[in-house]
Enzyme design. Structure first.
Site, PDB file in Angstrom:
ATOM      1  CG  HIS A  32      -1.034 -15.953   6.537  1.00 41.99           C
ATOM      2  ND1 HIS A  32      -2.256 -15.753   5.936  1.00 41.99           N
ATOM      3  CD2 HIS A  32      -0.788 -14.830   7.241  1.00 41.99           C
ATOM      4  CE1 HIS A  32      -2.717 -14.558   6.287  1.00 41.99           C
ATOM      5  NE2 HIS A  32      -1.848 -13.988   7.070  1.00 41.99           N
ATOM      6  CE  LYS A  85      -0.119 -12.184   3.329  1.00 48.69           C
ATOM      7  NZ  LYS A  85      -1.369 -11.539   2.931  1.00 48.69           N
ATOM      8  CG  ASP A  98      -0.592  -9.246   0.618  1.00 52.76           C
ATOM      9  OD1 ASP A  98       0.137 -10.224   0.369  1.00 52.76           O
ATOM     10  OD2 ASP A  98      -1.134  -9.069   1.727  1.00 52.76           O
ATOM     11  CE1 TYR A 112      -5.225 -11.859   5.521  1.00 48.72           C
ATOM     12  CE2 TYR A 112      -4.892 -10.661   3.488  1.00 48.72           C
ATOM     13  CZ  TYR A 112      -4.445 -11.047   4.732  1.00 48.72           C
ATOM     14  OH  TYR A 112      -3.225 -10.604   5.188  1.00 48.72           O
TER      15      TYR A 112
HETATM   16  P1  NDP Z   1      -2.662  -0.657   7.046  1.00 57.15           P
HETATM   17  O1  NDP Z   1      -1.458  -0.119   7.734  1.00 57.15           O
HETATM   18  O2  NDP Z   1      -2.642  -0.806   5.580  1.00 57.15           O
HETATM   19  O3  NDP Z   1      -3.894   0.275   7.475  1.00 57.15           O
HETATM   20  C1  NDP Z   1      -5.184   0.007   7.038  1.00 57.15           C
HETATM   21  C2  NDP Z   1      -6.155   0.752   7.945  1.00 57.15           C
HETATM   22  O4  NDP Z   1      -5.921   2.157   7.879  1.00 57.15           O
HETATM   23  C3  NDP Z   1      -7.592   0.545   7.556  1.00 57.15           C
HETATM   24  O5  NDP Z   1      -8.370   0.589   8.735  1.00 57.15           O
HETATM   25  C4  NDP Z   1      -7.890   1.755   6.654  1.00 57.15           C
HETATM   26  O6  NDP Z   1      -9.257   2.088   6.728  1.00 57.15           O
HETATM   27  C5  NDP Z   1      -7.024   2.831   7.253  1.00 57.15           C
HETATM   28  N1  NDP Z   1      -6.420   3.709   6.245  1.00 57.15           N
HETATM   29  C6  NDP Z   1      -5.975   3.379   5.010  1.00 57.15           C
HETATM   30  N2  NDP Z   1      -5.425   4.427   4.394  1.00 57.15           N
HETATM   31  C7  NDP Z   1      -5.509   5.462   5.261  1.00 57.15           C
HETATM   32  C8  NDP Z   1      -5.092   6.810   5.195  1.00 57.15           C
HETATM   33  N3  NDP Z   1      -4.488   7.291   4.105  1.00 57.15           N
HETATM   34  N4  NDP Z   1      -5.347   7.618   6.272  1.00 57.15           N
HETATM   35  C9  NDP Z   1      -5.980   7.132   7.367  1.00 57.15           C
HETATM   36  N5  NDP Z   1      -6.387   5.854   7.491  1.00 57.15           N
HETATM   37  C10 NDP Z   1      -6.137   5.027   6.447  1.00 57.15           C
HETATM   38  O7  NDP Z   1      -3.035  -2.006   7.804  1.00 57.15           O
HETATM   39  P2  NDP Z   1      -3.380  -3.522   7.424  1.00 57.15           P
HETATM   40  O8  NDP Z   1      -3.280  -4.254   8.693  1.00 57.15           O
HETATM   41  O9  NDP Z   1      -4.598  -3.628   6.616  1.00 57.15           O
HETATM   42  O10 NDP Z   1      -2.137  -3.998   6.535  1.00 57.15           O
HETATM   43  C11 NDP Z   1      -2.079  -3.835   5.130  1.00 57.15           C
HETATM   44  C12 NDP Z   1      -2.085  -5.165   4.445  1.00 57.15           C
HETATM   45  O11 NDP Z   1      -1.044  -6.000   4.942  1.00 57.15           O
HETATM   46  C13 NDP Z   1      -3.348  -6.007   4.688  1.00 57.15           C
HETATM   47  O12 NDP Z   1      -4.473  -5.541   3.989  1.00 57.15           O
HETATM   48  C14 NDP Z   1      -2.858  -7.361   4.265  1.00 57.15           C
HETATM   49  O13 NDP Z   1      -2.797  -7.445   2.854  1.00 57.15           O
HETATM   50  C15 NDP Z   1      -1.466  -7.364   4.884  1.00 57.15           C
HETATM   51  N6  NDP Z   1      -1.457  -7.940   6.245  1.00 57.15           N
HETATM   52  C16 NDP Z   1      -0.784  -9.126   6.434  1.00 57.15           C
HETATM   53  C17 NDP Z   1      -0.716  -9.717   7.649  1.00 57.15           C
HETATM   54  C18 NDP Z   1       0.051 -10.979   7.797  1.00 57.15           C
HETATM   55  O14 NDP Z   1      -0.053 -11.632   8.837  1.00 57.15           O
HETATM   56  N7  NDP Z   1       0.852 -11.378   6.830  1.00 57.15           N
HETATM   57  C19 NDP Z   1      -1.393  -9.147   8.826  1.00 57.15           C
HETATM   58  C20 NDP Z   1      -2.063  -7.888   8.558  1.00 57.15           C
HETATM   59  C21 NDP Z   1      -2.061  -7.320   7.309  1.00 57.15           C
HETATM   60  P3  NDP Z   1     -10.159   2.223   5.379  1.00 57.15           P
HETATM   61  O15 NDP Z   1     -10.144   0.895   4.699  1.00 57.15           O
HETATM   62  O16 NDP Z   1     -11.503   2.599   5.915  1.00 57.15           O
HETATM   63  O17 NDP Z   1      -9.515   3.313   4.566  1.00 57.15           O
END
Ligand code: NDP
Length: 292
Positions: free
Chosen positions: A107, A74, A44, A49
């Site tokens: 989006h 998106k 995704d 982005y």
């Molecule tokens: P997530 O819930 O996926 O969490 C990601 C965060 O948690 C990062 O900081 C990551 O750090 C950390 N993390 C990942 N795995 C673990 C784990 N197993 N244990 C502890 N920490 C962890 O949040 P997102 O907001 O990134 O959402 C996921 C996806 O959703 C986005 O990447 C995007 O594709 C989508 N999205 C869409 C939006 C929209 O408006 N449509 C808005 C926000 C997100 P690290 O990378 O250092 O592991």
């Protein structure tokens, strides 16, 4: 084996995908390659982005057949409008290095200019009819936005991608989606936004989640992903760390009990982490999406 979900037009989509929000453009190909390597088959991304090219590079370099990977992107609000959104598809497809995008979604709604939002969705309908995308949908649409969209368009969105994690569950939006055949896709599915926005309480440290996780020999993140899977909610965890990328995909070998599910359901605080969808305007959130 990964589980799959079937969209309202029959297209199949993996239950767990991989997100790349905030992954720097030049550093996107490596985590996507790691994800593909451990078995994720849905990525995704989004025009906003600025890392669609990195996603496309990793998919091409993986050696996987294009049809084996489900690509989702998106359209950003600055590209809404019928012709502009058709062109936004060309920009995204070029960067992703693909002819067909599997799932292409709006989006955000633009509540103050809903006509423009509708025109953008009409363009998605055209792309679907022309076979340039396999499914279309929306993101961050609240019930009133979904209602208004359904009233003035023909194709029911396959997906509504919204913020869903134990601390913010949006049950009203999920229920409206279920009633109309719109699959809920969870962003921040493990509550990343409760941690990286500097909140006081992060899902990763939640005592209930940590306790349930310990009972299964799993992590809090894995428990949250299992919770989504068992409710039929699609989830797209993001990580740039290879071991967390693997951890977040290792969720197909255990099950939460009804009691555990109910305890997680009870963690909802009703507090949104992301921007208020009703407040999105071109003036405050507009940004140019480059051609390449
Ligand atoms: P997530 O819930 O996926 O969490 C990601 C965060 O948690 C990062 O900081 C990551 O750090 C950390 N993390 C990942 N795995 C673990 C784990 N197993 N244990 C502890 N920490 C962890 O949040 P997102 O907001 O990134 O959402 C996921 C996806 O959703 C986005 O990447 C995007 O594709 C989508 N999205 C869409 C939006 C929209 O408006 N449509 C808005 C926000 C997100 P690290 O990378 O250092 O592991």
């Amino acid at each position: 084996m990964t589980d799959h979900l079937t969209l309202n037009n029959g297209v199949e989509m993996p239950a767990i995908g991989f997100g790349v929000f905030q992954t720097p453009p030049a550093e996107t190909a490596d985590p996507v390659a790691s994800a593909l390597d451990v078995g994720y088959r849905l990525i995704d991304t989004a025009a906003a982005y600025a890392n669609e090219r990195g996603v496309g590079d990793a998919v091409r370099a993986s050696g996987l057949a294009r049809a084996e990977v489900f690509l989702e992107s998106k359209v950003w609000i600055s590209d809404y409008g019928y012709d502009q959104t058709l062109h936004a598809f060309e920009k995204s497809a070029r960067k992703l290095q693909t002819d067909v995008i599997d799932l292409f979604i709006l989006h955000q709604a633009l509540p103050g200019d809903f006509e423009r939002t509708i025109a953008a969705y009409r363009a998605l309908e055209t792309l679907l009819a022309d076979g340039r995308v396999r499914a279309i949908g929306v993101s961050n649409f609240m019930v009133e936005h979904l209602r208004a969209l359904l009233e003035s368009t023909d194709v029911v969105p396959a997906v509504n991608q919204i913020e869903v994690h134990p601390y913010f569950q949006q049950r009203d939006v999920q229920a409206f989606g279920a009633e109309h055949g719109i699959l809920t896709q969870a962003w921040s599915p493990i509550g990343g936004i409760t941690a990286y926005r500097g909140g006081t309480k992060s899902t990763f440290d939640d005592p209930t989640l940590v306790e349930i996780a310990a009972n299964h020999g799993k992590s809090a993140a894995q428990v949250m992903l299992r919770w989504h899977i068992q409710q039929g909610v699609q989830a797209i965890p993001k990580s740039v760390n290879p071991s967390r990328i693997a951890e977040n995909f290792d969720v197909f070998d255990f099950a939460l009990s009804a009691d555990e599910t109910a305890r997680i359901d009870a963690l909802d605080t009703g507090v949104r982490g992301g921007p208020e969808p009703e407040m999105i305007t071109l003036e405050t959130f507009g940004r140019d999406i480059p051609e390449s």
